[in-house]
Design a protein around this motif. Structure first.
Motif: not given
Length: 168
Positions: A91-105
């Protein structure tokens, strides 16, 4: 008889040790380091973007391109490591960007938990990287990538296109 038990025990120990070394090497090679946090522009601005990421050359290139384009606008940008997502309130943000990697499947746990608990999924932009570029969180409209650094500008543009309506 004792000799065959000893041989079996030695073979089993060798296999277990080999498996342990393989999995440790795999985790070391594919696990992500902690990303450095930083902020751009004034926190008092009305438009606010949080970017949660992991440290990798590809993700750093994507984040740099996104931040470079947004810094010219009246938008507060905060970049954090994914491990800090548990304390973030959407709620504190206009937008949220999440960059993540699949690790160990599997997807990165903090990213998965955050995306699931965010009460405003329309404000969350997710970029997921994996070896084949096809792994994704179930039920989430994600941008999928294979971490090719040369393609980072294309993925930055895809993120910016999704951010644009959220920052109007």
């Amino acid at each position: 008889m004792i000799e065959s038990w000893r041989r079996l025990l030695l073979t089993t120990a060798t296999v277990v040790l080999g498996l342990f070394l393989f999995l440790s090497g795999y985790r070391y090679h594919y696990s992500m380091a902690v990303a450095k946090s930083f902020e751009v522009n004034a926190p008092e601005l009305d438009r606010r973007v949080l970017i949660a990421t992991q440290e990798s050359r590809f993700k750093e290139a994507v984040v740099d391109a996104v931040v470079s384009r947004l810094r010219q606008r009246p938008v507060y940008i905060k970049v954090i490591d994914l491990s800090l997502l548990s304390g973030v309130q959407a709620a504190e943000w206009s937008a949220l960007v999440v960059l993540h990697t699949w690790e160990n499947w599997k997807p990165q746990l903090e990213a998965k938990r955050f995306v699931r608990r965010a009460n405003a999924p329309e404000k969350v932009v997710v970029l997921t990287t994996s070896d084949d570029g096809e792994e994704k969180l179930e039920g989430v409209d994600e941008i999928l990538a294979t971490s090719e650094v040369a393609e980072a500008p294309l993925y930055a543009e895809a993120i910016l296109a999704r951010l644009e309506p959220l920052l109007q």
